[in-house]
Design a protein around this motif. Structure first.
Motif: not given
Length: 246
Positions: A9-24
């Motif tokens: 997926p080319n929605q680059h902003g989505a990757w931070a939203m997918l990863a940061v809460p999970y990693l937190a």
């Protein structure tokens, strides 16, 4: 390489939203083996949903049947991989069904907006934020934590990522809209107060978020710069959440 670009997926902003809460959720609890396949299933599921939504959208919005068809195979492959990984997880950890049920209405909103070719709608973006931030609770619980322990970090993520939806619009698609700019600043001001109530130290990153929402729109920043700033903001939030709740 071109095939990879078409499938990812080319929605680059989505990757931070997918990863940061999970990693937190992982880093504020006790990391376990379960969180690794769960994270992979989460990412694969996102890819499956992305391509399925594009298939739904383009079937109605495009006159070229190939435009929709090119998303069919990635959607099926990613969905199959998600099920292959996710079903054993559901058997091992049945409470994940509750999390899936919680996310379902928000997914339905996203699919409906895709069908109407309104993916850029503000409501659609906000609907995507909620389950992404909810994954913090899932990851935290998978590590043996409690919902009560994960609630404050999840709310902090929700305050930040909900703010990115109108803010990014003020930087790109709605950069000439004074109404969007005022709304973005108002959200960030309220988020600063709410975050400080969660923990006074959270006022530090949220003051930075308010400053960038008030100062950066209208300065003609390139999309790559906007993205780099948001990556930095996401990492800043993750650092504070781990330091405060880890």
């Amino acid at each position: 390489m071109s095939t990879v670009r078409r499938w990812i997926p080319n929605q680059h902003g989505a990757w931070a939203m997918l990863a940061v809460p999970y990693l937190a959720g992982v880093l504020t609890g006790s990391p376990t083996w379960l969180q690794l396949p769960l994270f992979l299933a989460w990412l694969l599921g996102y890819c499956a949903v992305f391509h399925a939504e594009q298939w739904v959208r383009l079937r109605r919005a495009s006159r070229n049947p190939r435009a929709a068809a090119r998303h069919r195979r990635p959607a099926l492959v990613f969905a199959t991989a998600t099920l292959a990984l996710g079903l054993p997880l559901l058997v091992a950890v049945p409470w994940l069904l509750v999390a899936a049920a919680f996310m379902a209405p928000f997914l339905a909103v996203n699919v409906l907006h895709a069908r109407r070719n309104r993916e850029r709608a503000l409501v659609n973006g906000l609907a995507a934020v909620v389950p992404a931030c909810g994954m913090l609770l899932v990851a935290h619980r998978a590590g043996g934590g409690t919902l009560a322990e994960g609630l404050a970090p999840a709310l902090a993520c929700l305050l930040y990522f909900a703010g990115t939806v109108p803010y990014v619009k003020t930087m790109i698609r709605e950069r000439r809209s004074e109404a969007y700019r005022r709304g973005s600043v108002a959200h960030h001001a309220a988020a600063l107060v709410a975050a400080a109530l969660l923990d006074p130290w959270l006022a530090v990153p949220f003051a930075c978020y308010l400053a960038r929402a008030a100062v950066l729109p209208g300065r003609g920043l390139k999309v790559a710069v906007v993205g780099a700033v948001e990556i930095g903001c996401s990492v800043l939030l993750l650092g504070f959440l781990v330091a405060l709740h880890g």
